[in-house]
Design an enzyme around this catalytic site. Structure first.
Site, PDB file in Angstrom:
ATOM      1  N   SER A 160      -0.341   3.481  -5.870  1.00 44.71           N
ATOM      2  CA  SER A 160       0.260   2.780  -4.745  1.00 44.71           C
ATOM      3  C   SER A 160       1.515   3.519  -4.266  1.00 44.71           C
ATOM      4  O   SER A 160       1.436   4.697  -3.911  1.00 44.71           O
ATOM      5  CB  SER A 160       0.548   1.335  -5.149  1.00 44.71           C
ATOM      6  OG  SER A 160       0.925   0.563  -4.042  1.00 44.71           O
ATOM      7  N   ASP A 260      -8.690  -2.302   1.242  1.00 44.16           N
ATOM      8  CA  ASP A 260      -7.279  -1.929   1.140  1.00 44.16           C
ATOM      9  C   ASP A 260      -6.823  -1.385   2.487  1.00 44.16           C
ATOM     10  O   ASP A 260      -7.473  -0.491   3.046  1.00 44.16           O
ATOM     11  CB  ASP A 260      -7.119  -0.854   0.053  1.00 44.16           C
ATOM     12  CG  ASP A 260      -5.677  -0.415  -0.160  1.00 44.16           C
ATOM     13  OD1 ASP A 260      -4.779  -0.926   0.525  1.00 44.16           O
ATOM     14  OD2 ASP A 260      -5.472   0.453  -1.022  1.00 44.16           O
ATOM     15  N   HIS A 290      -6.614  -3.394  -3.147  1.00 45.28           N
ATOM     16  CA  HIS A 290      -5.438  -2.654  -3.597  1.00 45.28           C
ATOM     17  C   HIS A 290      -4.884  -3.292  -4.875  1.00 45.28           C
ATOM     18  O   HIS A 290      -4.554  -4.468  -4.906  1.00 45.28           O
ATOM     19  CB  HIS A 290      -4.365  -2.673  -2.510  1.00 45.28           C
ATOM     20  CG  HIS A 290      -3.214  -1.757  -2.787  1.00 45.28           C
ATOM     21  ND1 HIS A 290      -3.109  -0.505  -2.212  1.00 45.28           N
ATOM     22  CD2 HIS A 290      -2.119  -1.898  -3.580  1.00 45.28           C
ATOM     23  CE1 HIS A 290      -2.002   0.071  -2.630  1.00 45.28           C
ATOM     24  NE2 HIS A 290      -1.381  -0.760  -3.469  1.00 45.28           N
TER      25      HIS A 290
END
Length: 328
Positions: A160, A260, A290
């Protein structure tokens, strides 16, 4: 919340138990995140892993950067190392939150992990967090003999926001002739503040991360002078998706999740790396969202994703001899 027909059933069951972290109130989001992470941290086992804490001198006047160095217990000599950056939208989390993954890397590959405790936005906007990661890379390379690290086998990666920091660190190392990097892995990386891809525009209600989350993350990270997607002064080290030249970067493994907002920028980055002559392996996981690997670690799709990341790291660093990868 919108129902997503392709959402993996195991992950759909997990979604119902995951509270939304609203980073418009960073302090409240941090408190909730800390509360949620406590059981997982308490359950971590460090059996067979030695943990030491070292500090890298910060760049310029910046404070020292804490690094948690994980190694196989009792193993001496030079080991390949992964410089790892945790996720959290640039504003949440700490290094230890990422050790559910780091511990598996150490145990399964028999290598070291340097887990970086970078400073968080909005208190420390860009370039502070990126500088911390770069300082950690420089320190690990320069002190490889003392740390028992093979300076020719350093990987950089993260998840991320940590993936975005990893990509920026690698770009900076290339441009400044810094520590050589053998491999990078980027798991759902935050790469582009412009958020202009179809997935970034369409996914306004996806689990965990949606368009609003992305916008807030970049605003926090890029600070008060940031004027938005049309800002011409955004550094490519902050938003690697803005980089024009991606040549000369190390072999790369990229993970994208179907549901995502960052999916398309992840796939585009992989394609542009390939077009620049970089060897790339891209995995797009159907039905995943995500952070699903971290938040639903026992789901079959999560187990497969994590297994594939570790396998890619092993191949990228040649951490074992070829025979050790041969099926019995």
């Amino acid at each position: 919340m919108t129902k997503f027909p392709t959402l993996d059933p195991e992950l759909a069951a997990a979604v119902a138990t995951i509270p939304y972290l609203d980073i418009s109130d960073v302090a409240a989001a941090r408190e909730l995140n800390s509360t949620l992470s406590e059981p997982a941290l308490a359950a971590l086992s460090y059996d067979g892993v030695d943990v030491s804490e070292v500090s890298a001198p910060g760049l310029g006047d910046a404070p020292d950067v804490p690094i948690r160095l994980l190694r196989p217990a009792g193993v001496r000599g030079e080991l390949p190392v992964v410089l790892a950056m945790h996720g959290g939208g640039f504003v949440l989390g700490r290094a230890q939150d990422y050790e559910y993954f780091c511990l598996d890397v150490v145990r399964e590959l028999g290598i070291a992990v340097a887990n970086v405790e970078y400073r968080l936005a909005p208190e420390t906007p860009f370039p502070g967090p990126l500088d911390d990661c770069y300082a950690a890379l420089s320190y690990v390379h320069a002190n490889s003999e003392k740390l028992g690290i093979d300076p020719a086998r350093i990987a950089v990666g993260g998840s991320s926001a940590g993936g975005g920091l990893a990509a920026g660190t690698v770009l900076k190392a290339r441009d400044e002739g810094g520590a050589p990097i053998a491999f990078q892995y980027l798991v759902s990386p935050a790469l582009d503040d412009r958020l202009s891809t179809p997935s970034s525009i369409q996914f306004v209600d996806t689990p965990v991360v949606n368009r609003r989350t992305g916008v807030l993350s970049w605003q926090h990270y890029l600070g008060g002078d940031y004027t938005g997607p049309d800002d011409p002064d955004v550094s490519v080290y902050a938003a690697p998706g803005r980089a024009v030249d991606l040549s000369g970067l190390p072999p790369t493994y990229i993970v994208a999740m179907e549901l995502d907002p960052l999916r398309d920028e992840n796939i585009q980055y992989a394609l542009r790396l390939l077009q620049a002559g970089v060897s790339v392996e891209l995995h797009s996981h159907p039905g995943a969202f995500h952070g699903s690997t971290e938040l639903a670690p026992l789901a079959k799709s999560s187990v497969r994703a994590q297994r594939e990341i570790i396998d890619a790291l092993g191949r990228g660093l040649r951490a074992r001899t070829p025979t050790s990868w041969t099926s019995p």
